[in-house]
Scaffold this active site. Sequence first.
Site, PDB file in Angstrom:
ATOM      1  N   HIS A   1       0.751  -1.328  -0.353  1.00 52.05           N
ATOM      2  CA  HIS A   1      -0.393  -0.182  -0.213  1.00 52.05           C
ATOM      3  C   HIS A   1       0.356   1.125   0.141  1.00 52.05           C
ATOM      4  O   HIS A   1       0.698   1.961  -0.523  1.00 52.05           O
ATOM      5  CB  HIS A   1      -0.452  -0.001   1.665  1.00 52.05           C
ATOM      6  CG  HIS A   1      -2.106   1.170   1.646  1.00 52.05           C
ATOM      7  ND1 HIS A   1      -3.498   1.341   1.087  1.00 52.05           N
ATOM      8  CD2 HIS A   1      -1.328   2.361   1.664  1.00 52.05           C
ATOM      9  CE1 HIS A   1      -3.471   2.380   1.399  1.00 52.05           C
ATOM     10  NE2 HIS A   1      -2.245   3.070   2.227  1.00 52.05           N
ATOM     11  N   GLU A   2       2.095   0.939   1.538  1.00 50.95           N
ATOM     12  CA  GLU A   2       2.504   2.642   0.838  1.00 50.95           C
ATOM     13  C   GLU A   2       3.567   2.575  -0.610  1.00 50.95           C
ATOM     14  O   GLU A   2       3.339   3.869  -0.539  1.00 50.95           O
ATOM     15  CB  GLU A   2       3.576   2.572   2.576  1.00 50.95           C
ATOM     16  CG  GLU A   2       2.751   2.424   3.592  1.00 50.95           C
ATOM     17  CD  GLU A   2       1.337   3.591   4.202  1.00 50.95           C
ATOM     18  OE1 GLU A   2       1.890   4.330   2.832  1.00 50.95           O
ATOM     19  OE2 GLU A   2       0.795   3.572   4.663  1.00 50.95           O
TER      20      GLU A   2
ATOM     21  N   HIS B   1       1.560   4.347  -2.900  1.00 51.87           N
ATOM     22  CA  HIS B   1       1.803   5.947  -2.746  1.00 51.87           C
ATOM     23  C   HIS B   1       3.452   6.638  -3.670  1.00 51.87           C
ATOM     24  O   HIS B   1       3.435   7.481  -4.126  1.00 51.87           O
ATOM     25  CB  HIS B   1       1.875   6.380  -1.149  1.00 51.87           C
ATOM     26  CG  HIS B   1       0.438   6.385  -0.491  1.00 51.87           C
ATOM     27  ND1 HIS B   1      -0.789   7.120  -0.853  1.00 51.87           N
ATOM     28  CD2 HIS B   1      -0.331   5.532   0.709  1.00 51.87           C
ATOM     29  CE1 HIS B   1      -1.285   6.873  -0.552  1.00 51.87           C
ATOM     30  NE2 HIS B   1      -1.063   5.729   0.689  1.00 51.87           N
TER      31      HIS B   1
ATOM     32  N   HIS C   1       3.212   6.855  -6.907  1.00 52.09           N
ATOM     33  CA  HIS C   1       2.412   7.681  -7.370  1.00 52.09           C
ATOM     34  C   HIS C   1       3.057   9.346  -7.370  1.00 52.09           C
ATOM     35  O   HIS C   1       3.397   9.225  -8.775  1.00 52.09           O
ATOM     36  CB  HIS C   1       1.283   7.944  -6.362  1.00 52.09           C
ATOM     37  CG  HIS C   1      -0.047   8.625  -6.943  1.00 52.09           C
ATOM     38  ND1 HIS C   1      -0.914   8.736  -6.464  1.00 52.09           N
ATOM     39  CD2 HIS C   1      -0.101   9.109  -8.179  1.00 52.09           C
ATOM     40  CE1 HIS C   1      -1.624   9.772  -7.193  1.00 52.09           C
ATOM     41  NE2 HIS C   1      -1.080   9.909  -8.107  1.00 52.09           N
TER      42      HIS C   1
END
Length: 725
Positions: free
Chosen positions: A515-516, A519, A522
């Site tokens: 998940h992290e 980011h 991104h």
Amino acid sequence: MRASITRRFLLLIVVSLIAAGFLDLRNVDALSVALPDGRAADTLPADPNPLLSAWEGPYGGVPPFDRVKIEYFKPALEAAMAENLSEIDKIAKDPAAPTFQNTIVAMERAGSTFDRVTTIYGVWGSTMAGPEFQTVQREMAPKLAAFGDQVTQNEPLFKRIEAVYNSPEKKKLTPEEQRLTWLYYTNFVRSGAKLDAKAKARLSEINQQLAGLFTKFSQNVLAEETDQFILLKEEAELAGLPQSLRDAAAAAAVTKKQTGWLIMNTRSSVDPFLTYSDRRDLREKAWRMFINRGDNGDAHDNNAIITEILQLRAERAKLLGFPTHAHWRLENSMAKTPERAMQLMEAVWKPAVARVHEEVADMQALADKEGAKIKIEPWDYRYYMERVRKARYDLDQNEVKPYLQLDKLREAIHWVAGELFNFKFTPATNVPVAHPDIHVWEVTDKTTGKHIGLWYFDPFARAGKRSGAWMNAYRTQERVNGEITTIVSNNSNFVSGKPGEPVLISWDDATTMFHEFGHALHGLNSSVKYPSLSGTAVARDYVEFPSQLMEHWLPTPEVLNRFAVHYQTGKPIPQTLVDRIKKSATFNQGFATVEYLAAALVDMKLHTAGDQKIDPDKFERETLTQLGMPKEIVLRHRLPHFLHIFSSDSYSAGYYSYLWSDVITADAFGAFVEGGGPYDKKVAERLRKYIFSVGNTIDPAEGYRSFRGRDPKIEALMKKRGFGG
Ligand SMILES: [Zn+2]
């Protein structure tokens, strides 16, 4: 120099949010901090303050984490604010007629010193915050808020922005430039640029008061997480706990200079205890300690602070012309209105609650069968849930852990980034770090070798570091002054193992790592011109989409066969175990959804309640009764420690964002499933082109349609969570 007021808005939010250090596992946060090189302040002290200097070293300069002293922060922040105000004054007083170049671009280029200083200030707030630093935070929070208002309330500056926004010339700008102009205009208006002098003054007062209250709220929670614990003195009190937990509890006792085993008052300590402890009395004790953070009627009680925050927010919304704080917050989100966000939450709420009743019935049946003679209470949920998981899926979390080595999973996320985005990660040993546990990698293009950015990884818990996991951007991608090195970090709170032994993590923690890293990707994929539109600087209810999407790559056979290898035998995780993990994927989704969603609903109801004086305890209780909250579950974040919504404005009326993003996430992964699978290069290229690289240069709904060919549908989410059929 490059930076922007738009980013400054984000930055201020981020600073207080990091200061709060909320960012729970999974309920995390992409922090859109930005900043690049630039010139030093005009007023350098005799002994130069390294926080104010341009970053030196490789990759166009890197943050001087090795030269930070707490006493540098206050003078650096003050000098940086003063420098930025004079830059802005120059733009505002430019005798030339306002143009996109001399106003909007000039703003994008201003504030680089401020960005650099607040980036490091934010990192210290979240990862190195001792008592001395907290004193600085208490003093600086209102000052930073006042600074933000001084910028947005600069009338000549706003007149210029408004002139560019209304100019017929605007149509000749590129779409990215038009969106940037719109963003400046709308952010200034949303911050009160059109109010009269009296209202502006009151607004600024409110913002400063709020900044002080946010800091107090966060520090109260931190104090209760740090100071409270349960000390276990006898072996019998450890019944049921796996060895890894016993080791962690013993290590925690040493840190606190206690004899025995210590359960800290943090999620990473309490949740596993509730899952495994056979001692029901101690489970209840730990549960009560944890859910009462900030609610103990003592010096760290947050109830009065909440009432005050809510009243100030309601007053501010009215001043700004919105019916409620929620309406103001959601104006530029994807959901647009609280009503639309509520609609989604309500659609998911009922099936989730129905599932909880089934889960509780299963647990009760197991307890009855074992002759436990109990009725399932909130402190029993995680414990029996784990027992049911074992019974039904023959799946023991502790059976999975030996295959999940932290280092191997780090290799896994790097490998996935290589498959999807053609990234290559190489250790960068020439970059200073704040703590020896932190390591840095250089990111390049696998084929061309082109340099892309730096990725910092700070995996382990330590004193002064907030619990949870999060991503942070130290320097966002942009091209307003040529290419720069993008710098991002991932942070988590694993307990470092014994020297020489691999760190084993849970399946949930592995998911959070993906998940992290989503980011981070991104941020690293960003390819835009203007920093205010870069990377993760997107709508709050869209920002969790790229990160939640990446979670889907952990269970792929490509990852598991290569990287989920046993720490002793080196053998990949057996297929039968993987099958059992997959089969149990929708297990316990009732609990996970309801504990989250109830908090999101309470958040939205609080912030649409208007300016009535709210007693948090009563409001929480009554709202949950109205909702039909199952009594076996408590809110994931009770109000007195709900850092997402009371440590800053950032996630206020915005906790629904995780669900909103997850609808998009589930639907988006469908594009891979319907295509050639998770590693389909064509779908990955569309993902990069329309989602990961565009930042906020296009409307997210439009970007999504370009990727998927249509709007997201809710069906995939319901299926993913196992609801409705
Ligand atoms: Zn996140």
